[in-house]
Motif scaffolding. Structure first.
Motif, short mmCIF file in Angstrom:
data_model
loop_
_atom_site.label_atom_id
_atom_site.label_comp_id
_atom_site.label_asym_id
_atom_site.label_seq_id
_atom_site.Cartn_x
_atom_site.Cartn_y
_atom_site.Cartn_z
N GLU A 1 0.83 -1.21 0.00
CA GLU A 1 0.00 0.00 0.00
C GLU A 1 0.86 1.26 0.00
OE1 GLU A 1 -2.38 -0.76 3.47
OE2 GLU A 1 -3.87 -1.88 2.33
N SER A 2 1.97 1.25 0.74
CA SER A 2 2.81 2.45 0.78
C SER A 2 3.52 2.68 -0.55
CB SER A 2 3.82 2.37 1.93
OG SER A 2 4.81 1.40 1.68
N ILE A 3 3.88 1.61 -1.24
CA ILE A 3 4.52 1.75 -2.55
C ILE A 3 3.49 2.22 -3.59
CG2 ILE A 3 5.61 0.48 -4.45
CD1 ILE A 3 6.94 -1.28 -2.26
N ALA B 1 -7.00 -20.76 -2.60
CA ALA B 1 -6.34 -19.80 -1.71
C ALA B 1 -5.55 -18.78 -2.52
CB ALA B 1 -5.43 -20.52 -0.72
N PHE B 2 -4.85 -19.24 -3.55
CA PHE B 2 -4.10 -18.33 -4.43
C PHE B 2 -5.04 -17.30 -5.06
CE2 PHE B 2 -3.35 -17.46 -8.93
CZ PHE B 2 -2.28 -16.59 -8.82
N HIS B 3 -6.16 -17.77 -5.61
CA HIS B 3 -7.11 -16.85 -6.25
C HIS B 3 -7.71 -15.88 -5.24
CE1 HIS B 3 -7.03 -18.26 -10.34
NE2 HIS B 3 -7.07 -19.50 -9.90
N TYR B 4 -7.97 -16.35 -4.05
CA TYR B 4 -8.52 -15.51 -2.99
C TYR B 4 -7.51 -14.40 -2.61
CZ TYR B 4 -9.91 -14.17 1.73
OH TYR B 4 -10.24 -13.45 2.84
N ILE B 5 -6.26 -14.78 -2.41
CA ILE B 5 -5.23 -13.80 -2.04
C ILE B 5 -5.03 -12.80 -3.17
CG2 ILE B 5 -2.77 -13.50 -1.52
CD1 ILE B 5 -2.96 -16.27 -0.06
N ALA B 6 -4.98 -13.29 -4.41
CA ALA B 6 -4.84 -12.39 -5.56
C ALA B 6 -5.99 -11.40 -5.61
CB ALA B 6 -4.78 -13.20 -6.85
N LYS C 1 -7.82 -10.34 -3.12
CA LYS C 1 -7.69 -9.38 -2.01
C LYS C 1 -6.75 -8.24 -2.40
CE LYS C 1 -9.06 -10.13 1.97
NZ LYS C 1 -10.25 -9.73 2.70
N PHE C 2 -5.59 -8.58 -2.98
CA PHE C 2 -4.65 -7.56 -3.41
C PHE C 2 -5.23 -6.73 -4.55
CE2 PHE C 2 -1.36 -9.85 -1.03
CZ PHE C 2 -0.57 -8.81 -0.57
N LYS C 3 -5.92 -7.37 -5.48
CA LYS C 3 -6.52 -6.64 -6.61
C LYS C 3 -7.54 -5.61 -6.12
CE LYS C 3 -6.01 -9.90 -10.41
NZ LYS C 3 -6.74 -10.63 -11.46
N ARG C 4 -8.37 -6.01 -5.17
CA ARG C 4 -9.37 -5.07 -4.63
C ARG C 4 -8.69 -3.89 -3.94
NH1 ARG C 4 -12.52 -9.72 -4.00
NH2 ARG C 4 -11.89 -10.19 -1.89
N GLY D 1 -7.61 2.88 -8.77
CA GLY D 1 -8.59 2.82 -9.85
C GLY D 1 -8.08 2.02 -11.03
N ASN D 2 -6.92 1.42 -10.91
CA ASN D 2 -6.31 0.67 -12.00
C ASN D 2 -6.34 -0.83 -11.74
OD1 ASN D 2 -5.62 3.03 -13.41
ND2 ASN D 2 -3.76 3.25 -12.20
#
Length: 157
Positions: free
Chosen positions: A36-38, A100-105, A107-110, A117-118
């Motif tokens: 998030e900071s990056i 689990a991989f799809h779920y984690i991906a 979470k990061f995508k959201r 917005g990208n």
């Protein structure tokens, strides 16, 4: 265009690091915080991001013993009950590690979408398999090409 590659270990969900005061912090939450900071840093505002989720092979072993919900960020992970890592033609449910991989991906995508917005690009890697690393880097190259080849729209045309 530039591409920032950010790597996260899929097995960090139940592991901890300790700050200088000895306070434990979940490694996955720390990875999320750094991400998030990056992402929100002004220098990175117009950059594409490729998230590499690494150590999939170790996740396959670990998730059978240690539930993903050990990380508070993943408290709502609820795989379909009764499924196992042994998928057969009669059982079309994806293996637990894959879900689990799809779920984690996701979470990061959201998180990324909410902050920028990208679209966040994601690749799965098994670090000891050089082919999977090569595929992830090829994917990053494709992302750069897509953005380079995007037609620029001129409203006067």
């Amino acid at each position: 265009m530039d591409l920032i590659i950010y790597c996260v270990s899929l097995t960090d969900y139940d592991e901890y690091i300790y700050d200088i005061n000895g306070v434990p912090t979940n490694k996955m939450l720390e990875s999320k915080k750094l991400f998030e900071s990056i992402v929100t840093h002004p220098v990175c505002s117009q950059k594409d991001f490729l998230l590499i989720l690494n150590k999939f092979d170790l996740l396959e072993e670990k998730i059978e013993q240690v539930p993903l919900t050990k990380c508070e960020w993943f408290h709502d992970f609820n795989p379909v009950p009764g499924s196992s890592n042994n998928s057969s033609t009669r059982n079309p449910i994806a293996p637990l590690a894959q879900r689990a991989f799809h779920y984690i991906a996701a979470k990061f995508k959201r998180e990324f979408k909410a902050m920028t917005g990208n679209k966040l690009y994601v690749s799965r890697v098994t670090g000891l398999e050089s082919d999977s690393v090569d595929e992830a880097l090829k994917y990053g190259t494709e992302v750069l090409k897509w953005n380079y080849e995007k037609p620029s729209l001129n409203m006067n045309e």
